[in-house]
Write a protein that holds these residues in place. Structure first.
Motif, PDB file in Angstrom:
ATOM      1  N   SER A 299      37.064  39.539  12.590  1.00  0.00           N
ATOM      2  CA  SER A 299      36.096  39.028  13.552  1.00  0.00           C
ATOM      3  C   SER A 299      35.386  40.224  14.153  1.00  0.00           C
ATOM      4  O   SER A 299      35.952  41.310  14.254  1.00  0.00           O
ATOM      5  CB  SER A 299      36.779  38.192  14.642  1.00  0.00           C
ATOM      6  N   ILE A 300      34.164  40.010  14.504  1.00  0.00           N
ATOM      7  CA  ILE A 300      33.345  41.075  15.087  1.00  0.00           C
ATOM      8  C   ILE A 300      32.840  40.582  16.429  1.00  0.00           C
ATOM      9  O   ILE A 300      32.332  39.459  16.535  1.00  0.00           O
ATOM     10  CB  ILE A 300      32.138  41.409  14.188  1.00  0.00           C
ATOM     11  N   GLU A 301      32.991  41.414  17.412  1.00  0.00           N
ATOM     12  CA  GLU A 301      32.412  41.094  18.710  1.00  0.00           C
ATOM     13  C   GLU A 301      31.667  42.335  19.171  1.00  0.00           C
ATOM     14  O   GLU A 301      32.274  43.364  19.452  1.00  0.00           O
ATOM     15  CB  GLU A 301      33.498  40.715  19.718  1.00  0.00           C
ATOM     16  N   ALA A 302      30.379  42.254  19.188  1.00  0.00           N
ATOM     17  CA  ALA A 302      29.548  43.349  19.677  1.00  0.00           C
ATOM     18  C   ALA A 302      28.785  42.818  20.881  1.00  0.00           C
ATOM     19  O   ALA A 302      28.057  41.838  20.765  1.00  0.00           O
ATOM     20  CB  ALA A 302      28.593  43.832  18.595  1.00  0.00           C
ATOM     21  N   VAL A 303      29.006  43.425  22.027  1.00  0.00           N
ATOM     22  CA  VAL A 303      28.385  42.964  23.273  1.00  0.00           C
ATOM     23  C   VAL A 303      27.891  44.175  24.064  1.00  0.00           C
ATOM     24  O   VAL A 303      28.373  45.288  23.874  1.00  0.00           O
ATOM     25  CB  VAL A 303      29.375  42.156  24.147  1.00  0.00           C
ATOM     26  N   ILE A 304      26.973  43.921  24.930  1.00  0.00           N
ATOM     27  CA  ILE A 304      26.554  44.951  25.874  1.00  0.00           C
ATOM     28  C   ILE A 304      27.544  44.906  27.029  1.00  0.00           C
ATOM     29  O   ILE A 304      27.732  43.864  27.660  1.00  0.00           O
ATOM     30  CB  ILE A 304      25.110  44.693  26.370  1.00  0.00           C
ATOM     31  N   LYS A 305      28.232  46.014  27.238  1.00  0.00           N
ATOM     32  CA  LYS A 305      29.259  46.055  28.275  1.00  0.00           C
ATOM     33  C   LYS A 305      28.633  45.986  29.661  1.00  0.00           C
ATOM     34  O   LYS A 305      27.666  46.688  29.938  1.00  0.00           O
ATOM     35  CB  LYS A 305      30.081  47.340  28.154  1.00  0.00           C
ATOM     36  N   PRO A 306      29.197  45.151  30.536  1.00  0.00           N
ATOM     37  CA  PRO A 306      28.700  45.119  31.910  1.00  0.00           C
ATOM     38  C   PRO A 306      29.139  46.377  32.663  1.00  0.00           C
ATOM     39  O   PRO A 306      30.078  47.056  32.243  1.00  0.00           O
ATOM     40  CB  PRO A 306      29.347  43.863  32.498  1.00  0.00           C
ATOM     41  N   GLU A 307      28.458  46.650  33.741  1.00  0.00           N
ATOM     42  CA  GLU A 307      28.847  47.780  34.585  1.00  0.00           C
ATOM     43  C   GLU A 307      30.272  47.542  35.076  1.00  0.00           C
ATOM     44  O   GLU A 307      30.616  46.427  35.460  1.00  0.00           O
ATOM     45  CB  GLU A 307      27.903  47.912  35.777  1.00  0.00           C
ATOM     46  N   PRO A 308      31.111  48.554  35.049  1.00  0.00           N
ATOM     47  CA  PRO A 308      32.504  48.354  35.449  1.00  0.00           C
ATOM     48  C   PRO A 308      32.632  48.033  36.939  1.00  0.00           C
ATOM     49  O   PRO A 308      31.782  48.383  37.743  1.00  0.00           O
ATOM     50  CB  PRO A 308      33.170  49.685  35.109  1.00  0.00           C
ATOM     51  N   LEU A 309      33.723  47.351  37.250  1.00  0.00           N
ATOM     52  CA  LEU A 309      34.081  47.057  38.636  1.00  0.00           C
ATOM     53  C   LEU A 309      35.282  47.915  39.003  1.00  0.00           C
ATOM     54  O   LEU A 309      36.114  48.212  38.153  1.00  0.00           O
ATOM     55  CB  LEU A 309      34.468  45.585  38.789  1.00  0.00           C
ATOM     56  N   SER A 310      35.391  48.248  40.276  1.00  0.00           N
ATOM     57  CA  SER A 310      36.571  48.992  40.701  1.00  0.00           C
ATOM     58  C   SER A 310      37.685  47.997  41.019  1.00  0.00           C
ATOM     59  O   SER A 310      37.450  46.824  41.297  1.00  0.00           O
ATOM     60  CB  SER A 310      36.264  49.845  41.938  1.00  0.00           C
ATOM     61  N   GLU A 311      38.897  48.485  40.974  1.00  0.00           N
ATOM     62  CA  GLU A 311      40.050  47.653  41.316  1.00  0.00           C
ATOM     63  C   GLU A 311      39.925  47.142  42.745  1.00  0.00           C
ATOM     64  O   GLU A 311      40.238  45.995  43.036  1.00  0.00           O
ATOM     65  CB  GLU A 311      41.320  48.493  41.148  1.00  0.00           C
ATOM     66  N   LYS A 312      39.419  47.992  43.626  1.00  0.00           N
ATOM     67  CA  LYS A 312      39.261  47.606  45.042  1.00  0.00           C
ATOM     68  C   LYS A 312      38.253  46.469  45.187  1.00  0.00           C
ATOM     69  O   LYS A 312      38.490  45.525  45.944  1.00  0.00           O
ATOM     70  CB  LYS A 312      38.831  48.807  45.875  1.00  0.00           C
ATOM     71  N   GLU A 313      37.137  46.546  44.442  1.00  0.00           N
ATOM     72  CA  GLU A 313      36.138  45.472  44.516  1.00  0.00           C
ATOM     73  C   GLU A 313      36.748  44.130  44.123  1.00  0.00           C
ATOM     74  O   GLU A 313      36.538  43.122  44.795  1.00  0.00           O
ATOM     75  CB  GLU A 313      34.971  45.746  43.555  1.00  0.00           C
ATOM     76  N   VAL A 314      37.500  44.119  43.043  1.00  0.00           N
ATOM     77  CA  VAL A 314      38.101  42.878  42.569  1.00  0.00           C
ATOM     78  C   VAL A 314      39.156  42.394  43.557  1.00  0.00           C
ATOM     79  O   VAL A 314      39.201  41.202  43.895  1.00  0.00           O
ATOM     80  CB  VAL A 314      38.706  43.055  41.154  1.00  0.00           C
ATOM     81  N   ALA A 315      40.009  43.308  44.032  1.00  0.00           N
ATOM     82  CA  ALA A 315      41.062  42.931  44.985  1.00  0.00           C
ATOM     83  C   ALA A 315      40.460  42.372  46.273  1.00  0.00           C
ATOM     84  O   ALA A 315      40.923  41.342  46.791  1.00  0.00           O
ATOM     85  CB  ALA A 315      41.955  44.128  45.280  1.00  0.00           C
ATOM     86  N   ASP A 316      39.419  43.029  46.794  1.00  0.00           N
ATOM     87  CA  ASP A 316      38.772  42.538  48.027  1.00  0.00           C
ATOM     88  C   ASP A 316      38.150  41.168  47.803  1.00  0.00           C
ATOM     89  O   ASP A 316      38.250  40.283  48.671  1.00  0.00           O
ATOM     90  CB  ASP A 316      37.698  43.532  48.500  1.00  0.00           C
ATOM     91  N   PHE A 317      37.502  40.974  46.660  1.00  0.00           N
ATOM     92  CA  PHE A 317      36.888  39.684  46.344  1.00  0.00           C
ATOM     93  C   PHE A 317      37.951  38.586  46.289  1.00  0.00           C
ATOM     94  O   PHE A 317      37.795  37.517  46.872  1.00  0.00           O
ATOM     95  CB  PHE A 317      36.136  39.782  45.005  1.00  0.00           C
ATOM     96  N   MET A 318      39.067  38.848  45.592  1.00  0.00           N
ATOM     97  CA  MET A 318      40.127  37.853  45.472  1.00  0.00           C
ATOM     98  C   MET A 318      40.744  37.544  46.836  1.00  0.00           C
ATOM     99  O   MET A 318      40.969  36.377  47.167  1.00  0.00           O
ATOM    100  CB  MET A 318      41.225  38.353  44.510  1.00  0.00           C
ATOM    101  N   LEU A 319      41.029  38.588  47.611  1.00  0.00           N
ATOM    102  CA  LEU A 319      41.619  38.372  48.934  1.00  0.00           C
ATOM    103  C   LEU A 319      40.687  37.542  49.816  1.00  0.00           C
ATOM    104  O   LEU A 319      41.134  36.608  50.500  1.00  0.00           O
ATOM    105  CB  LEU A 319      41.925  39.719  49.607  1.00  0.00           C
ATOM    106  N   ASP A 320      39.413  37.840  49.780  1.00  0.00           N
ATOM    107  CA  ASP A 320      38.433  37.076  50.555  1.00  0.00           C
ATOM    108  C   ASP A 320      38.426  35.610  50.119  1.00  0.00           C
ATOM    109  O   ASP A 320      38.375  34.713  50.958  1.00  0.00           O
ATOM    110  CB  ASP A 320      37.041  37.704  50.378  1.00  0.00           C
TER     111      ASP A 320
END
Length: 189
Positions: free
Chosen positions: A127-148
């Protein structure tokens, strides 16, 4: 009553040749004694009318019988993942076209046996998956979003194990894209 109309296929077998030739006891009309996988297949009519004169103790066997008794062992399977990240300087080209080109070049490599390097290995599936990678997120951004989301009762604690399992099994780029989409949708409200 339904009858089986699948034609029976036969092979010629010699126990003597099997012992002498290290597993090559099946007849191939062009190559001589070979392994079962290379044996000439004969129809029921041929098995009834042909009288083999190719050696001693040669007998007809159905292909199913031969596979059951002398079939080759299943080949070991290896699943391999190659991760290739490419950073293009586009110079006026379209990023989506670069993704399509990368996908096409990979398909060409598969089609030209470049993934096996001339060895006996065979590509069973890919299988082939070629995608344009999104800009990375920081662990803190994700953790803050989830906590909120939890503090605002938008994520139930009962559903948290399922959500963690889903996110843990996602491809990293898919997780990043989904999180960014969720974060951006809240900014618009």
């Amino acid at each position: 009553m339904q009858t089986n109309t699948t034609p029976v296929t036969y092979v010629l077998f010699s126990e003597k040749e099997m012992a002498i030739a290290d597993g090559e006891g099946f007849w191939n009309s062009e190559l001589g004694w070979v392994a079962l996988s290379d044996a000439t297949l004969f129809t029921n009519k041929e098995a009834v009318t042909l009288r083999p004169t190719i050696g001693e103790n040669v007998q007809w066997m159905t292909l199913d019988e031969a596979k059951a008794e002398y079939g080759e062992p299943e080949s070991e399977i290896a699943r391999v993942r190659l991760t290739l990240d490419v950073t293009y300087s586009l110079n006026g080209e379209n990023a989506a076209e670069m993704v399509a080109l990368l996908r096409k070049m990979t398909e060409i490599a598969v089609g030209n046996d470049m993934l096996t390097g001339g060895s006996d290995a065979e590509v069973e599936d890919y299988s082939i998956e070629a995608v344009i990678k999104p800009e990375p997120l920081s662990e803190k951004e994700v953790a803050d979003f989830m906590l909120d989301r939890i503090e605002n009762c938008e994520f139930s604690l009962e559903g948290l194990p399922d959500r963690l399992a889903k996110y843990g099994l996602m491809e990293p780029h898919a997780f990043t894209a989904e999180m960014r989409e969720r974060m951006d949708s809240l900014k618009c409200e």
